[in-house]
Motif scaffolding. Sequence first.
Motif, PDB file in Angstrom:
ATOM      1  N   TYR A 111       0.785  -1.263   0.218  1.00 21.75           N
ATOM      2  CA  TYR A 111       0.018   0.228  -0.097  1.00 21.75           C
ATOM      3  C   TYR A 111       0.837   1.285  -0.045  1.00 21.75           C
ATOM      4  O   TYR A 111       0.731   2.073  -0.967  1.00 21.75           O
ATOM      5  N   PRO A 146      -1.844  -5.312  -2.789  1.00 21.40           N
ATOM      6  CA  PRO A 146      -2.913  -5.239  -1.938  1.00 21.40           C
ATOM      7  C   PRO A 146      -4.067  -6.393  -1.964  1.00 21.40           C
ATOM      8  O   PRO A 146      -3.576  -7.637  -2.929  1.00 21.40           O
ATOM      9  N   ASP A 150      -9.327  -5.027  -2.922  1.00 25.45           N
ATOM     10  CA  ASP A 150      -9.209  -3.575  -3.196  1.00 25.45           C
ATOM     11  C   ASP A 150      -8.378  -3.275  -4.371  1.00 25.45           C
ATOM     12  O   ASP A 150      -8.317  -1.886  -4.782  1.00 25.45           O
TER      13      ASP A 150
END
Length: 605
Positions: A111, A146, A150
């Motif tokens: 992320y 991710p 997502d």
Amino acid sequence: MQRFFYSLLALVLLLPFQVFAQRSQAFQIHSHNDYLQTVPFWTAYAAGASSIEVDLILKDGQLMAAHEAESIDPKRTIGSLYLDPIAEGVKTGLVSTAQFHLLVDLKTEAYSTLEVLLKSMEDYRDVLFGAANPHGLKLIISGNRPKPSDYGNYPEYIFFDYQSKELGKELPWSKIGMVSLSFRQFSVWNGKGRMVEDERKSLQDFIDLVHSFDRPVRFWGSPDSKSAWKAFHEMGEDYINTDRPMEAADYLSQLPENVYQNNSVHEVYPARFAGDGADVPVKNVILMIGDGNGLAQISSALFTNGNQLNLTQLKNMGLVKTQAADDFTTDSAAGATAYASGEKTNNRAIGVDPEGNALENLPDLLDGFGFSSGIVTTDQLTGATPASFYAHHPERDDAEQIAAYLPKSKLDLFIGGGGDRFGAQLGDLQQAGFELVDGFGSWEAGRVGYFVAPGSLPKVLDGRGDYLLEATSSALGFLEKKGVPFFLMVEAANIDSGGHENSTGMIVTEMLDFDRVIGRVLRFADEHPGTLVIVTADHETGGVSIPQGDIESNTVELAFHSDDHTGILVPIFAYGAHSGDFRGVYENTAVFHKIMELVRKYYRD
């Protein structure tokens, strides 16, 4: 200055790509760890790679192109190595469309690394994929990623590399750019020989499963060799993983030319062997020369003709050394002169010794023993091989001077192309007793000449048809009717052309055409005891090898070390009277002397 360097470098690298791009690209390359190349991005782009990998480490807010922290170089960022060159390439026109994507392998936490990556991409909006730019650059995120749930939160130019054997309709397929797994989950194959069938089937099943979801597949950690590239290509792997993109692209792009499947298998004449090797008077000598025809060329024809040839029935065989007087690697002129005269000469010389003195050839010498003689070729009659049996000239390209020797020769028959070379000699040929015919048939004249074409004859692939078979059959009929012993030289000239052009299809079809004629000659020998048949080559052409093939489907793959002649030994086969005399390993000149020893044994000059 840096932009100029990149542009200049790209132009140099893209020169081979311009040739590559003209070929049919039915494969896609993944340039693995591309950032380790001497010239990242441009090497992969020049190879036509569709997928280009860069490992990224987030370090002090910068995205460094490296596999681990210890190898970080501050100058090597995703921007400097990839995004800047791509943007510059688009601006200058060197990169017209992004027919490739970057596979971005995140080595740090997903992320946070992606957050910095997205900010970095703001400076490259003009080159990125999107609804307004359907041919723009895509990034496929691999490594640390991710959660699949997502994936949809990221921009339209961002896709993901899915890495699991568990595939289902519930996955966010619209954001999955490819499916990748370690090759070692399926096989321990090292890329040599052939993959174990159970492992191959497991790999194939997974490829088919990924394709059922309409997505491409890639395997990392896979063997990186020609055998592996070919196997993965045939199995349908979409992005073939390699650290050698230029070499892989060159090999795979040439596969359509290097692989040939024969769809016209000919029947083999069942040789009788009743008089094979018999110690009886030699009544006729038929010397058959496959120009450029080495063991690999013969093997390629064998494997594509139901694993059988007329030639490979023969039991008496040997190997011939082909060196010229002035060179390790002979040309056809010196090679054919050795067969025709029994003397080594310099390359390019026809029927003369290294000092330029004329050498007596077999037709001239055999005339003194009551033999008639003829030559048949798929080449022009002024070509090096046929000319060596009637001419005496130091330069093979002097066609007009060579042609002037034909009316003076002791030949009773000639058949071949290149009629335009003999315009000045037509009257001399007729005065010498040659009837110039315009078709095959049962000729009755004392001497016959047939210029089949004004220039070169077409190749088999271009529609030559049964010319060589018809020409040889007519020649045998004509010489037989004379009622005296005869010598006939038959040349299949275009096996050599296939080697020079690195054309598998030409080599195979020309050799198969030659083999059909060999079958016709073997039948003649069986019907005419005392006939000696010799089949050989003047040299090998192309440095040919056979890395793969499939006998069941009559398919073969050839590889080429050269586009020129080589110095490797060439096979020699013999059938009929005294055929056992041609066993062993010897110089090309020995063929002449073996023939003349047999003639002198049974005939008086």
